[in-house]
Design an enzyme around this catalytic site. Structure first.
Site, mmCIF file in Angstrom:
data_model
loop_
_atom_site.group_PDB
_atom_site.id
_atom_site.type_symbol
_atom_site.label_atom_id
_atom_site.label_comp_id
_atom_site.label_asym_id
_atom_site.label_seq_id
_atom_site.Cartn_x
_atom_site.Cartn_y
_atom_site.Cartn_z
ATOM 1 N N HIS A 9 -81.657 8.622 24.840
ATOM 2 C CA HIS A 9 -81.853 9.707 23.870
ATOM 3 C C HIS A 9 -83.320 10.103 23.888
ATOM 4 O O HIS A 9 -84.134 9.551 23.148
ATOM 5 C CB HIS A 9 -81.434 9.251 22.470
ATOM 6 C CG HIS A 9 -81.308 10.397 21.507
ATOM 7 N ND1 HIS A 9 -80.201 10.576 20.708
ATOM 8 C CD2 HIS A 9 -82.131 11.431 21.229
ATOM 9 C CE1 HIS A 9 -80.352 11.674 19.987
ATOM 10 N NE2 HIS A 9 -81.532 12.206 20.273
ATOM 11 N N HIS A 11 -85.806 13.526 24.135
ATOM 12 C CA HIS A 11 -86.058 14.972 24.226
ATOM 13 C C HIS A 11 -87.397 15.149 24.913
ATOM 14 O O HIS A 11 -88.433 14.806 24.342
ATOM 15 C CB HIS A 11 -86.085 15.594 22.834
ATOM 16 C CG HIS A 11 -84.783 15.524 22.125
ATOM 17 N ND1 HIS A 11 -83.849 16.534 22.193
ATOM 18 C CD2 HIS A 11 -84.229 14.562 21.348
ATOM 19 C CE1 HIS A 11 -82.786 16.193 21.488
ATOM 20 N NE2 HIS A 11 -82.986 15.000 20.948
ATOM 21 N N HIS A 189 -75.233 15.866 19.793
ATOM 22 C CA HIS A 189 -75.745 15.335 18.537
ATOM 23 C C HIS A 189 -74.689 15.638 17.467
ATOM 24 O O HIS A 189 -74.227 16.781 17.361
ATOM 25 C CB HIS A 189 -77.040 16.039 18.133
ATOM 26 C CG HIS A 189 -78.250 15.631 18.933
ATOM 27 N ND1 HIS A 189 -78.280 15.626 20.291
ATOM 28 C CD2 HIS A 189 -79.480 15.220 18.518
ATOM 29 C CE1 HIS A 189 -79.485 15.221 20.703
ATOM 30 N NE2 HIS A 189 -80.231 14.971 19.649
ATOM 31 N N GLU A 192 -75.858 13.419 12.524
ATOM 32 C CA GLU A 192 -77.276 13.081 12.373
ATOM 33 C C GLU A 192 -77.659 13.351 10.921
ATOM 34 O O GLU A 192 -78.140 12.475 10.215
ATOM 35 C CB GLU A 192 -78.100 13.928 13.345
ATOM 36 C CG GLU A 192 -79.601 13.693 13.291
ATOM 37 C CD GLU A 192 -80.367 14.542 14.333
ATOM 38 O OE1 GLU A 192 -79.730 15.359 15.034
ATOM 39 O OE2 GLU A 192 -81.595 14.389 14.418
#
Ligand code: ZN
Length: 233
Positions: A9, A11, A189, A192
């Site tokens: 995970h 970004h 996602h 969250e």
């Protein structure tokens, strides 16, 4: 450091460190709205997802050229190698760049030029995950997928991220089906900040093979059982 790690995970735009942000801003003739590296570092104190996203999108302005995207990815890989990372599945947000005038090819070719040598240079295998911004219309996600078709050899999967509440997975059913038809893996996602139902939608409607975050699954015991039974991360 000694323990080999998989980063599932990540970004890539979120790995931009203050020093590199100032370096790229300088290279591109951009003035950041922060006095210096320390002032920018101090701004990395988030209270919630939105306050993080605001700075995340602001800093992206320094990413303009293939070299910028290469340097961003190379800086991450160099740092990850020191932490024992051996495999990284890397998200990027193409619409955050194309919507400010940076061509998709610039983004993908720049990132890929660093990822392509990662195994030799850093002993880290990589995958690239093209994420759709869920707070933008589904039609724009579909346009992005279409624009990415010349780059399918550089992309392993599609994902879904950004501001979650009010932007349920079901909005992207069609584009995820199109991605599946192109042979891409799918992650999303979900849960969250949004409800457990968004996780069900990501599984049932988007065909997500992995749920990113997913912490709200704890509100729904049947969902937790399902995730465990199907061994869905
Ligand atoms: Zn994320």
């Amino acid at each position: 450091m000694a323990i080999p790690k998989a980063e599932l995970h990540l970004h890539i735009e979120g790995t931009l460190e203050p020093e590199l942000a100032f370096h790229l801003a300088d290279r591109n003739g951009i003035t950041l709205p922060h006095a210096d590296v320390q002032a920018l570092r101090d701004a990395y104190s988030f209270t919630d997802l939105q306050s993080f996203l605001n700075l995340y999108y602001e800093l992206m302005d320094v990413l303009r050229t293939e070299a910028d995207f290469h340097d961003l990815a190379e800086a991450y890989l160099t740092r990850a190698a020191t932490q024992g990372v051996r495999h990284a599945e890397i998200f990027f947000d193409p619409q955050a760049h194309t919507n400010r005038g940076v061509p998709l090819a610039t983004v993908i070719n720049g990132l890929s030029s660093a990822l392509d040598t990662s195994l030799q240079r850093h002993n880290i295998s990589t995958s690239l995950i093209l994420c759709f911004l869920r707070d933008l219309p589904a039609s724009e996600a579909m346009d992005t997928l279409h624009a990415a078709r010349p780059h399918l050899h550089q992309i392993n999967a599609v994902g879904l991220d950004s501001a979650e509440v009010g932007n349920p997975p079901e909005k992207f059913t069609e584009v995820f089906q199109a991605a599946a038809d192109l042979g891409l893996h799918r992650v999303a996602h979900a849960g969250e900040e949004g409800p457990a139902d968004y996780i069900w939608q990501a599984l049932d409607l988007l065909g997500a093979e992995r749920i990113d975050h997913g912490i709200r699954c704890l509100d729904d015991p049947a969902l937790v059982t399902h995730l465990a039974t199907t061994q869905t991360p």
